[in-house]
Design a protein around this motif. Structure first.
Motif, PDB file in Angstrom:
ATOM      1  N   ALA A   3       0.848  -1.193   0.000  1.00  0.00           N
ATOM      2  CA  ALA A   3       0.000   0.000   0.000  1.00  0.00           C
ATOM      3  C   ALA A   3       0.879   1.236   0.000  1.00  0.00           C
ATOM      4  O   ALA A   3       1.925   1.276   0.626  1.00  0.00           O
ATOM      5  CB  ALA A   3      -0.896   0.000   1.229  1.00  0.00           C
ATOM      6  N   GLN A   4       0.456   2.230  -0.747  1.00  0.00           N
ATOM      7  CA  GLN A   4       1.164   3.501  -0.763  1.00  0.00           C
ATOM      8  C   GLN A   4       0.811   4.275   0.499  1.00  0.00           C
ATOM      9  O   GLN A   4      -0.207   4.032   1.138  1.00  0.00           O
ATOM     10  CB  GLN A   4       0.782   4.295  -2.017  1.00  0.00           C
ATOM     11  N   HIS A   6      -0.369   7.170   0.932  1.00  0.00           N
ATOM     12  CA  HIS A   6      -1.621   7.922   0.862  1.00  0.00           C
ATOM     13  C   HIS A   6      -2.856   7.017   0.768  1.00  0.00           C
ATOM     14  O   HIS A   6      -3.972   7.489   0.817  1.00  0.00           O
ATOM     15  CB  HIS A   6      -1.594   8.906  -0.316  1.00  0.00           C
ATOM     16  N   GLU A   7      -2.660   5.710   0.625  1.00  0.00           N
ATOM     17  CA  GLU A   7      -3.782   4.774   0.532  1.00  0.00           C
ATOM     18  C   GLU A   7      -4.094   4.205   1.914  1.00  0.00           C
ATOM     19  O   GLU A   7      -3.187   3.835   2.657  1.00  0.00           O
ATOM     20  CB  GLU A   7      -3.441   3.626  -0.418  1.00  0.00           C
ATOM     21  N   VAL A  10      -5.878  -1.906   3.603  1.00  0.00           N
ATOM     22  CA  VAL A  10      -6.956  -2.762   3.108  1.00  0.00           C
ATOM     23  C   VAL A  10      -7.553  -3.507   4.299  1.00  0.00           C
ATOM     24  O   VAL A  10      -6.837  -4.115   5.088  1.00  0.00           O
ATOM     25  CB  VAL A  10      -6.425  -3.769   2.063  1.00  0.00           C
TER      26      VAL A  10
END
Length: 73
Positions: A3-4, A6-7, A10
């Motif tokens: 995951a970046q 800014h994300e 999950v």
């Protein structure tokens, strides 16, 4: 895949079957075999109950058709 920054992370949600299986497992104090047997017993009981309801509905419907035919003739 990472995951970046800014994300958002999950979120992993268990399926309905997994939630039910976990409940049986916990109820059986961690005994997987006992949990499986109980789940199958419950499923078979539910199936028998559903079949009985279908048969009862079929009898009611049949009587309804017989009454309508008898009443109109």
């Amino acid at each position: 895949m990472h995951a970046q920054r800014h994300e958002p992370p999950v979120e992993i949600r268990p399926s309905e079957a997994e939630v039910i299986a976990l409940a049986y497992h916990r109820a059986a104090s961690g005994d997987a075999w006992a949990a499986l047997v109980r789940a199958v017993e419950d499923a078979l009981t539910d199936q028998r109950d559903a079949e009985a309801r279908v048969l009862a509905q079929g009898r009611l419907i049949s009587r309804g058709y017989a009454r309508c035919r008898a009443g109109t003739a």
